[in-house]
Scaffold this motif. Structure first.
Motif, PDB file in Angstrom:
ATOM      1  N   MET A 145     -72.842 -33.864  15.205  1.00 39.03           N
ATOM      2  CA  MET A 145     -73.043 -35.201  14.664  1.00 39.03           C
ATOM      3  C   MET A 145     -71.956 -35.503  13.634  1.00 39.03           C
ATOM      4  O   MET A 145     -71.700 -34.702  12.733  1.00 39.03           O
ATOM      5  N   VAL A 146     -71.312 -36.652  13.774  1.00 39.73           N
ATOM      6  CA  VAL A 146     -70.265 -37.062  12.841  1.00 39.73           C
ATOM      7  C   VAL A 146     -70.923 -37.686  11.604  1.00 39.73           C
ATOM      8  O   VAL A 146     -71.672 -38.657  11.703  1.00 39.73           O
ATOM      9  N   VAL A 147     -70.660 -37.118  10.464  1.00 45.30           N
ATOM     10  CA  VAL A 147     -71.214 -37.611   9.204  1.00 45.30           C
ATOM     11  C   VAL A 147     -70.227 -38.540   8.501  1.00 45.30           C
ATOM     12  O   VAL A 147     -70.623 -39.537   7.890  1.00 45.30           O
ATOM     13  N   PHE A 148     -68.949 -38.212   8.603  1.00 46.71           N
ATOM     14  CA  PHE A 148     -67.922 -38.970   7.873  1.00 46.71           C
ATOM     15  C   PHE A 148     -66.665 -38.996   8.720  1.00 46.71           C
ATOM     16  O   PHE A 148     -66.191 -37.958   9.191  1.00 46.71           O
ATOM     17  N   ASP A 149     -66.113 -40.166   8.947  1.00 45.45           N
ATOM     18  CA  ASP A 149     -64.941 -40.288   9.801  1.00 45.45           C
ATOM     19  C   ASP A 149     -64.075 -41.440   9.308  1.00 45.45           C
ATOM     20  O   ASP A 149     -64.518 -42.294   8.528  1.00 45.45           O
ATOM     21  N   ARG A 150     -62.860 -41.485   9.784  1.00 36.66           N
ATOM     22  CA  ARG A 150     -61.948 -42.564   9.432  1.00 36.66           C
ATOM     23  C   ARG A 150     -62.368 -43.851  10.131  1.00 36.66           C
ATOM     24  O   ARG A 150     -62.639 -43.846  11.318  1.00 36.66           O
ATOM     25  N   PRO A 151     -62.432 -44.975   9.406  1.00 35.72           N
ATOM     26  CA  PRO A 151     -62.728 -46.251  10.057  1.00 35.72           C
ATOM     27  C   PRO A 151     -61.650 -46.580  11.090  1.00 35.72           C
ATOM     28  O   PRO A 151     -60.471 -46.286  10.878  1.00 35.72           O
ATOM     29  N   HIS A 152     -62.039 -47.199  12.181  1.00 36.56           N
ATOM     30  CA  HIS A 152     -61.071 -47.536  13.216  1.00 36.56           C
ATOM     31  C   HIS A 152     -60.014 -48.497  12.690  1.00 36.56           C
ATOM     32  O   HIS A 152     -58.837 -48.441  13.080  1.00 36.56           O
ATOM     33  N   ALA A 153     -60.394 -49.387  11.779  1.00 30.82           N
ATOM     34  CA  ALA A 153     -59.464 -50.388  11.258  1.00 30.82           C
ATOM     35  C   ALA A 153     -58.445 -49.802  10.283  1.00 30.82           C
ATOM     36  O   ALA A 153     -57.528 -50.509   9.854  1.00 30.82           O
ATOM     37  N   LEU A 154     -58.591 -48.526   9.935  1.00 30.16           N
ATOM     38  CA  LEU A 154     -57.649 -47.857   9.041  1.00 30.16           C
ATOM     39  C   LEU A 154     -56.748 -46.951   9.872  1.00 30.16           C
ATOM     40  O   LEU A 154     -57.224 -46.073  10.588  1.00 30.16           O
ATOM     41  N   ALA A 155     -55.446 -47.160   9.796  1.00 32.21           N
ATOM     42  CA  ALA A 155     -54.499 -46.397  10.605  1.00 32.21           C
ATOM     43  C   ALA A 155     -54.528 -44.920  10.236  1.00 32.21           C
ATOM     44  O   ALA A 155     -54.711 -44.553   9.070  1.00 32.21           O
ATOM     45  N   ASP A 156     -54.320 -44.076  11.229  1.00 38.51           N
ATOM     46  CA  ASP A 156     -54.359 -42.627  11.046  1.00 38.51           C
ATOM     47  C   ASP A 156     -52.976 -42.110  10.657  1.00 38.51           C
ATOM     48  O   ASP A 156     -52.323 -41.374  11.397  1.00 38.51           O
ATOM     49  N   ILE A 157     -52.513 -42.524   9.475  1.00 39.69           N
ATOM     50  CA  ILE A 157     -51.228 -42.074   8.966  1.00 39.69           C
ATOM     51  C   ILE A 157     -51.367 -41.788   7.469  1.00 39.69           C
ATOM     52  O   ILE A 157     -52.254 -42.328   6.811  1.00 39.69           O
ATOM     53  N   PRO A 158     -50.503 -40.927   6.916  1.00 35.10           N
ATOM     54  CA  PRO A 158     -50.588 -40.625   5.480  1.00 35.10           C
ATOM     55  C   PRO A 158     -50.257 -41.867   4.644  1.00 35.10           C
ATOM     56  O   PRO A 158     -49.378 -42.658   4.994  1.00 35.10           O
ATOM     57  N   LEU A 159     -50.961 -42.029   3.540  1.00 35.68           N
ATOM     58  CA  LEU A 159     -50.668 -43.113   2.611  1.00 35.68           C
ATOM     59  C   LEU A 159     -49.549 -42.685   1.661  1.00 35.68           C
ATOM     60  O   LEU A 159     -49.387 -41.509   1.375  1.00 35.68           O
ATOM     61  N   HIS A 160     -48.794 -43.633   1.151  1.00 32.40           N
ATOM     62  CA  HIS A 160     -47.659 -43.320   0.284  1.00 32.40           C
ATOM     63  C   HIS A 160     -48.033 -43.295  -1.197  1.00 32.40           C
ATOM     64  O   HIS A 160     -47.188 -43.013  -2.043  1.00 32.40           O
ATOM     65  N   TYR A 161     -49.298 -43.563  -1.527  1.00 33.31           N
ATOM     66  CA  TYR A 161     -49.692 -43.717  -2.924  1.00 33.31           C
ATOM     67  C   TYR A 161     -49.653 -42.393  -3.685  1.00 33.31           C
ATOM     68  O   TYR A 161     -49.764 -41.322  -3.109  1.00 33.31           O
ATOM     69  N   CYS A 162     -49.525 -42.506  -5.008  1.00 32.22           N
ATOM     70  CA  CYS A 162     -49.490 -41.322  -5.875  1.00 32.22           C
ATOM     71  C   CYS A 162     -50.809 -40.558  -5.821  1.00 32.22           C
ATOM     72  O   CYS A 162     -51.869 -41.144  -5.547  1.00 32.22           O
ATOM     73  N   PRO A 163     -50.804 -39.262  -6.103  1.00 30.38           N
ATOM     74  CA  PRO A 163     -52.044 -38.497  -6.168  1.00 30.38           C
ATOM     75  C   PRO A 163     -53.004 -39.109  -7.189  1.00 30.38           C
ATOM     76  O   PRO A 163     -52.607 -39.430  -8.306  1.00 30.38           O
ATOM     77  N   GLY A 164     -54.253 -39.265  -6.782  1.00 25.69           N
ATOM     78  CA  GLY A 164     -55.261 -39.820  -7.669  1.00 25.69           C
ATOM     79  C   GLY A 164     -55.340 -41.326  -7.685  1.00 25.69           C
ATOM     80  O   GLY A 164     -56.255 -41.899  -8.282  1.00 25.69           O
ATOM     81  N   CYS A 165     -54.393 -42.000  -7.045  1.00 24.98           N
ATOM     82  CA  CYS A 165     -54.444 -43.465  -6.965  1.00 24.98           C
ATOM     83  C   CYS A 165     -55.652 -43.882  -6.140  1.00 24.98           C
ATOM     84  O   CYS A 165     -55.976 -43.269  -5.124  1.00 24.98           O
ATOM     85  N   THR A 166     -56.326 -44.947  -6.585  1.00 27.32           N
ATOM     86  CA  THR A 166     -57.542 -45.371  -5.881  1.00 27.32           C
ATOM     87  C   THR A 166     -57.300 -46.471  -4.848  1.00 27.32           C
ATOM     88  O   THR A 166     -58.242 -46.999  -4.277  1.00 27.32           O
ATOM     89  N   HIS A 167     -56.024 -46.800  -4.581  1.00 30.35           N
ATOM     90  CA  HIS A 167     -55.737 -47.736  -3.498  1.00 30.35           C
ATOM     91  C   HIS A 167     -56.316 -47.229  -2.175  1.00 30.35           C
ATOM     92  O   HIS A 167     -56.818 -48.009  -1.362  1.00 30.35           O
ATOM     93  N   GLY A 168     -56.242 -45.922  -1.962  1.00 31.17           N
ATOM     94  CA  GLY A 168     -56.736 -45.369  -0.703  1.00 31.17           C
ATOM     95  C   GLY A 168     -58.218 -45.625  -0.515  1.00 31.17           C
ATOM     96  O   GLY A 168     -58.671 -45.927   0.604  1.00 31.17           O
ATOM     97  N   ILE A 169     -58.998 -45.512  -1.585  1.00 31.28           N
ATOM     98  CA  ILE A 169     -60.430 -45.793  -1.508  1.00 31.28           C
ATOM     99  C   ILE A 169     -60.651 -47.252  -1.135  1.00 31.28           C
ATOM    100  O   ILE A 169     -61.477 -47.579  -0.266  1.00 31.28           O
ATOM    101  N   ILE A 170     -59.904 -48.140  -1.777  1.00 29.85           N
ATOM    102  CA  ILE A 170     -60.085 -49.574  -1.527  1.00 29.85           C
ATOM    103  C   ILE A 170     -59.668 -49.922  -0.101  1.00 29.85           C
ATOM    104  O   ILE A 170     -60.328 -50.722   0.574  1.00 29.85           O
ATOM    105  N   HIS A 171     -58.578 -49.319   0.380  1.00 26.85           N
ATOM    106  CA  HIS A 171     -58.188 -49.526   1.780  1.00 26.85           C
ATOM    107  C   HIS A 171     -59.342 -49.158   2.715  1.00 26.85           C
ATOM    108  O   HIS A 171     -59.637 -49.876   3.672  1.00 26.85           O
TER     109      HIS A 171
END
Length: 249
Positions: free
Chosen positions: A1-27
């Motif tokens: 059973m999948v409990v946590f997964d990447r949303p389909h609308a979010l691309a499966d690529i690394p983000l360029h943001y600094c460590p600890g930046c919360t842009h990734g959460i908002i995305h």
């Protein structure tokens, strides 16, 4: 059973943001809202100039790059040209509350049927940590090394409070992403902003208080503590305007 997964609308690529930046959460929250509402295929996002300038790489929907501060104007044109599309902007405080103040205010005044995700970390992140319109009184930045002096540069711009005075704006809420409780509230607000647009209710702006460990010169955990103990007290969370609240009760 999948409990946590990447949303389909979010691309499966690394983000360029600094460590600890919360842009990734908002995305992720934006992408989850698109998934749950089933609107990824009819959504157009508008990327700004700022830390999230590469947002067009991260969402699996159509994206347009706007000139610095002009995202609400671009979004207005897109929505008016194709009213069936869901149009959102994703902007930082330097982009939206400084060079883009005019576009933001007048889009709200006209009650344009668009959704704005406004990320407020109180500093210019992309260009090296200068003072932003939302930097706190006394905050040390590259251009305020002795702290923001309100006698000479004025006070921070409180965006949702300002826009709430306009008759046009429909839905304005300030949220934060510093803990699980607030992240869940942020998700709910972002989803509601998209739902408002789907129902033709007009202009919605969600201000998200975000951390910038790099230019706050703090470890990521300490940056979240600053968000909780210093930033939120100055920028209180909550709904500042909801013209349709009574209809939804």
């Amino acid at each position: 059973m999948v409990v946590f997964d990447r949303p389909h609308a979010l691309a499966d690529i690394p983000l360029h943001y600094c460590p600890g930046c919360t842009h990734g959460i908002i995305h992720r929250l934006v992408a989850e809202a698109l998934d749950e509402l089933g609107i990824e295929g009819k959504t157009i996002g508008v990327a700004p100039v700022g830390c999230s300038v590469f947002a067009y790489n991260y969402f699996n929907c159509d994206m347009v790059e706007a000139a610095h501060g002009r995202a609400p104007a671009v979004a207005t044109g897109l929505k008016r040209a194709d009213s069936d599309k869901i149009v959102f902007t994703y902007q930082g405080d330097g982009d939206l509350a400084s060079i883009g103040t005019c576009e933001t205010v007048h889009a709200a005044a006209r009650n344009e049927n668009i959704t704005i995700i406004f990320v407020n970390n109180g500093i210019y992140g992309m260009t090296g940590g200068q003072m932003a319109p939302t930097s706190l009184p006394g905050q040390v930045t590259q251009t305020s090394p002795y702290g923001r002096d309100t006698d000479t540069v004025g006070y921070p711009v409180k965006v949702v409070e300002m826009l709430s005075q306009l008759d046009g704006a429909s839905y304005l809420e300030r949220v934060a992403v510093n803990n699980v409780k607030n992240i869940k509230a942020a998700k709910k607000a972002i989803k509601k902003a998209f739902q408002n647009q789907m129902e033709g209710k007009g202009f919605s702006l969600i201000e998200v208080l975000s951390a910038c460990p790099t230019y706050w010169a703090l470890e990521p955990t300490k940056a979240l503590e600053r968000l909780e103990n210093t930033v939120i007290p100055y920028y209180p969370l909550g709904v500042y305007k909801d013209r349709f609240a009574k209809e939804e009760e």
